[in-house]
Design a protein around this motif. Structure first.
Motif: not given
Length: 315
Positions: A119-143
């Motif tokens: 149950l935990t891992y899918p919940c973590i994935a959903v949580f990260i996905g929700v945060i990505s709506r408000y935080v620009d995760f593209s900044r963490f990707a390698p150039s």
């Protein structure tokens, strides 16, 4: 974003998490709910293995899911894709790893731990996905790919330097002997402290039950001390909650008596004393056999005998 790219990233993320799981599984065993630490490990402040287990099993998938979300965001994926793809990756991961553990688990504790992780891992994935709506995760990707490779090599080289210095500087022989003496003194102090606390709370119960069942007071006290060191009160409270679940059979109470329903510390002491009846005048061999009937672990037997020696020198 192209659906084929999204599917490929999702599958690669699942494979990466599964590969980390397999690599860690080769060197890290799943902590059992009823496992015990030796007295030396308790005194030295070592953990039961659950914290290490949670870090090793939780950190790599967390990094992979964040990296997946970052790459999706950098490639122009929609908000829904950044939410759905990590969720599917986590779902595939738990289906490949923890679902078989849940199905084939022998004990309630093993099944319960696997269910929590499923149950935990899918919940973590959903949580990260929700945060990505408000935080620009593209900044963490390698150039670019070269930047990613350079970063991996730098991390690898720094790790080698740190490990080399650590191995060179740790555990000088003279320090080892000093630590052994300090460890013995600390054992005696902590056992005496636990003995005072237990006698303060349960002295009358222990005297009564030992008289009723002809139980060795020093043996019963040693078991209570060791169990209390391994299973503090907050863990016993959780065990008394979990044992109410259908099909649950756990060790509960300060004496860690196997039960299918909650037990208070006093009730567990009475049942433990009954299991240890007629132990007041046993030889060492008979005493060891009795302890093994209570818990067959060699580590458990050795720790109880060690504590028993300190208790008998104290009372």
């Amino acid at each position: 974003m192209n659906i084929e790219y999204a599917c490929a990233i999702t599958i690669l993320s699942s494979i990466a998490m599964w590969a980390c799981f397999r690599l860690i599984e080769r060197h890290e065993t799943t902590p059992r709910a009823n496992s015990y630490m030796a007295l030396s490990q308790v005194i030295a402040g070592e953990g039961s293995g659950f914290v290490r287990f949670l870090i090793l099993r939780g950190f790599p998938p967390l990094i992979v899911l964040i990296a997946e979300t970052s790459i999706l965001a950098k490639l122009g994926a929609s908000a829904n894709q950044c939410l759905f793809c990590p969720f599917v990756s986590a779902l595939i991961y738990v289906l490949l790893t923890y679902l078989p553990s849940f199905i084939h688990g022998f004990t309630f504790g093993e099944k319960f731990l696997s269910a929590i992780l499923i149950l935990t891992y899918p919940c973590i994935a959903v949580f990260i996905g929700v945060i990505s709506r408000y935080v620009d995760f593209s900044r963490f990707a390698p150039s670019n790919l070269q930047t990613l490779i350079d970063g991996i090599w730098q991390t690898f080289l720094v790790s080698i330097v740190i490990i080399t210095f650590y191995e060179m500087l740790r555990n000088y022989p003279d320090e080892r002997y000093i630590k052994q003496d300090e460890l013995h003194d600390r054992k005696v102090q902590i056992v005496k402290r636990e003995l005072e606390l237990i006698l303060c709370r349960f002295k009358e119960v222990i005297i009564t039950t030992c008289a009723n069942y002809d139980t060795s007071p020093s043996l019963l006290l040693s078991i209570l001390i060791y169990e209390d060191l391994n299973r503090p009160q907050w863990i016993r409270l959780i065990e008394n909650i979990l044992v109410r679940l259908p099909g649950a059979k756990l060790t509960v109470g300060i004496a860690q008596v196997t039960s299918t329903f909650p037990l208070s510390d006093v009730e567990s002491i009475d049942l433990a004393s009954a299991q240890l009846r007629y132990t007041n005048n046993l030889t060492t061999t008979q005493m060891i056999r009795t302890i093994r009937q209570y818990n067959p672990s060699d580590k458990y037997v050795a720790s109880i005998l060690e504590i028993k020696g300190i208790v008998e020198d104290t009372i």
